[in-house]
Design an enzyme around this catalytic site. Sequence first.
Site, PDB file in Angstrom:
ATOM      1  N   ASP A   1       0.826  -1.078  -0.033  1.00  0.00           N
ATOM      2  CA  ASP A   1       0.011  -0.016  -0.093  1.00  0.00           C
ATOM      3  C   ASP A   1       0.777   1.276   0.028  1.00  0.00           C
ATOM      4  O   ASP A   1       0.402   2.257   0.425  1.00  0.00           O
ATOM      5  CB  ASP A   1      -1.003  -0.055   1.258  1.00  0.00           C
ATOM      6  CG  ASP A   1      -2.046   1.054   0.965  1.00  0.00           C
ATOM      7  OD1 ASP A   1      -2.631   1.109   0.107  1.00  0.00           O
ATOM      8  OD2 ASP A   1      -2.298   1.736   2.121  1.00  0.00           O
TER       9      ASP A   1
ATOM     10  N   LYS B   1      -1.025  -0.834  -4.392  1.00  0.00           N
ATOM     11  CA  LYS B   1      -1.765   0.307  -4.775  1.00  0.00           C
ATOM     12  C   LYS B   1      -0.924   0.944  -6.032  1.00  0.00           C
ATOM     13  O   LYS B   1       0.322   0.674  -5.971  1.00  0.00           O
ATOM     14  CB  LYS B   1      -1.605   1.390  -3.488  1.00  0.00           C
ATOM     15  CG  LYS B   1      -1.939   2.769  -4.013  1.00  0.00           C
ATOM     16  CD  LYS B   1      -1.746   3.983  -2.899  1.00  0.00           C
ATOM     17  CE  LYS B   1      -2.241   3.487  -1.550  1.00  0.00           C
ATOM     18  NZ  LYS B   1      -2.071   4.503  -0.703  1.00  0.00           N
TER      19      LYS B   1
END
Length: 138
Positions: A43, A83
């Site tokens: 992330d 991400k």
Amino acid sequence: MGSQWTKDNVYRKAMRDGYRARSAYKLIDINEAMPLVNVVVCDASPHLSGAKAYDQARVMGLNEEALNFASTLLKQGGNLVMKSFQGSDFNDLLALVREKFYSVRVIRSTATRRGSAECYIVAKNFIGEGNDDRKRRE
């Protein structure tokens, strides 16, 4: 002048629910849409400068590092969630991920702000080294 994040409803909900960041809801959305058991999650995001080409290159560099790390760590059948930001090199990144995983989807969470290029690449079923038998399955 306060931070823009403190005015965000999802951020405030995350704090009330005991999460460190709003990204918890993004990952929950992904896991509800596509359950994952053996997974590497990235992330990470660089501090964005506002220069789109520069920021896109930095994000793609992080994504490639995450993909390489996951490729050394995952066993055959493992999963990767990372991400990313849609932009000029995004399709090239997807092609790299598709070389290593049988299933690759791009998911945009309901917790992502409107207008954001942020998305998550969900790669399932790691092929593993020397195990590329996709041609036989197709």
